[in-house]
Design an enzyme around this catalytic site. Structure first.
Site, PDB file in Angstrom:
ATOM      1  N   THR A   1       9.318 -34.602  37.647  1.00  0.00           N
ATOM      2  CA  THR A   1       9.735 -33.550  38.708  1.00  0.00           C
ATOM      3  C   THR A   1       8.643 -32.607  39.060  1.00  0.00           C
ATOM      4  OG1 THR A   1      10.301 -31.924  36.869  1.00  0.00           O
ATOM      5  CG2 THR A   1      12.126 -33.475  37.743  1.00  0.00           C
TER       6      THR A   1
ATOM      7  N   ASP B   1      -6.808 -32.375  29.734  1.00  0.00           N
ATOM      8  CA  ASP B   1      -7.418 -33.565  29.015  1.00  0.00           C
ATOM      9  C   ASP B   1      -8.768 -33.594  28.842  1.00  0.00           C
ATOM     10  OD1 ASP B   1      -5.034 -34.631  28.202  1.00  0.00           O
ATOM     11  OD2 ASP B   1      -4.708 -35.825  30.005  1.00  0.00           O
TER      12      ASP B   1
HETATM   13  C1  PRP Z   1      -2.051 -28.015  34.596  1.00  0.00           C
HETATM   14  C2  PRP Z   1      -2.866 -26.909  35.039  1.00  0.00           C
HETATM   15  C3  PRP Z   1      -1.599 -25.864  35.400  1.00  0.00           C
HETATM   16  C4  PRP Z   1      -1.022 -26.773  35.905  1.00  0.00           C
HETATM   17  C5  PRP Z   1      -0.825 -26.709  37.439  1.00  0.00           C
HETATM   18  O1  PRP Z   1      -1.429 -28.050  33.212  1.00  0.00           O
HETATM   19  O2  PRP Z   1      -3.555 -26.534  33.933  1.00  0.00           O
HETATM   20  O3  PRP Z   1      -1.180 -25.138  34.242  1.00  0.00           O
HETATM   21  O4  PRP Z   1      -1.040 -28.069  35.548  1.00  0.00           O
HETATM   22  O5  PRP Z   1      -0.109 -27.466  38.107  1.00  0.00           O
HETATM   23  P1  PRP Z   1       1.051 -26.701  39.178  1.00  0.00           P
HETATM   24  O6  PRP Z   1       0.337 -25.636  40.075  1.00  0.00           O
HETATM   25  O7  PRP Z   1       1.517 -27.881  39.600  1.00  0.00           O
HETATM   26  O8  PRP Z   1       1.995 -26.138  38.333  1.00  0.00           O
HETATM   27  P2  PRP Z   1      -0.740 -29.150  32.585  1.00  0.00           P
HETATM   28  O9  PRP Z   1       0.784 -29.280  32.834  1.00  0.00           O
HETATM   29  O10 PRP Z   1      -1.458 -30.250  32.840  1.00  0.00           O
HETATM   30  O11 PRP Z   1      -0.823 -28.779  31.052  1.00  0.00           O
HETATM   31  P3  PRP Z   1      -2.135 -28.751  30.199  1.00  0.00           P
HETATM   32  O12 PRP Z   1      -2.985 -27.529  30.370  1.00  0.00           O
HETATM   33  O13 PRP Z   1      -1.317 -28.567  28.699  1.00  0.00           O
HETATM   34  O14 PRP Z   1      -2.706 -29.809  30.088  1.00  0.00           O
END
Ligand code: PRP
Ligand code: URA
Length: 208
Positions: free
Chosen positions: A107, A202
């Site tokens: 989503t 990552d």
């Molecule tokens: C990434 C990033 C942000 C988010 C941005 O985190 O660090 O928090 O995605 O995406 P958005 O603007 O669409 O919400 P991720 O969900 O990959 O988690 P992680 O930092 O644990 O890898």
């Protein structure tokens, strides 16, 4: 508030290395931290100083000092923690909170799994850290959580932002100033920033 983009050849140089898929974990982490320092420097431009009198080896003078107790840094887990060292190097006595957030892979909506901030967070200016601002969902939820705790002044520091996400955050939280090292072109079908740098978490933690 209109997003402030760092426009500087040194930032572009560091971003070029950061974005390169051949750049390894160690250098990637160091660059995230260094760019975070520059973002923090820019974000603190309007900081209010308290007047103090000091004695130099030559004479006494009145000057200004920052009250670091007025600030808190809040990285969004995981990737935001990669920016922490860089900002703490310039405001070492700021308090630190953490917001755990991951994007649902289908989503693309953020899921909040952790929230721990300093007790007196509502008295502080909060500087939120997250290297990627993609759809803006994580930023919006983090800002809302902090507002619900009474925080009144917030800034958001990100390394790379997508225009779609930035517009969304600007629209929903016009009182929060966003700082980006660079605003990229767009999001792809998986809501990754293009050209971007891939998955920041990552690459910082070497998990893929
Ligand atoms: C990434 C990033 C942000 C988010 C941005 O985190 O660090 O928090 O995605 O995406 P958005 O603007 O669409 O919400 P991720 O969900 O990959 O988690 P992680 O930092 O644990 O890898
Ligand atoms: N999260 C990332 O780590 N990278 C993107 O491009 C988008 C979201």
């Amino acid at each position: 508030m209109k997003t402030i983009e760092l426009n500087h050849p040194l930032i572009q140089h560091k971003l070029a290395i950061l974005r390169d898929k051949k750049t390894g974990t160690k250098e990637f982490r160091e660059l995230i931290s260094e760019i975070a320092t520059f973002l923090c420097y820019e974000a603190m431009k309007d900081a209010t100083l308290e007047e103090v009198e000091i004695e130099t080896p030559i004479t006494t003078m009145k000057t200004g000092k920052l009250n670091e107790d007025n600030y808190a840094f809040v990285p969004i887990l995981r990737a935001g923690t990669g920016m922490l060292e860089g900002v703490i190097s310039v405001v070492p006595n700021a308090k630190i909170g953490h917001i755990g957030m991951y994007r649902n892979e289908e989503t693309f909506e953020p899921v909040n799994y952790f929230f721990k901030v300093p007790k007196d967070i509502e008295k502080r200016e909060v500087i939120i850290l997250d290297p990627m601002l993609a759809t803006g969902g994580s930023a919006i939820d983090a800002i809302e959580l902090l507002k619900s705790k009474g925080v009144k002044k917030m800034k958001f520091l990100s390394i790379i932002g997508a225009p779609e996400g930035i517009e969304r955050v600007e629209r929903e939280h016009p009182d929060v100033q966003i700082y980006c090292a660079h605003i990229d072109n767009q999001l792809n079908e998986n809501k990754y920033i293009v050209p971007g740098l891939g998955d920041a978490g990552d690459r910082i933690f070497g998990t893929k």
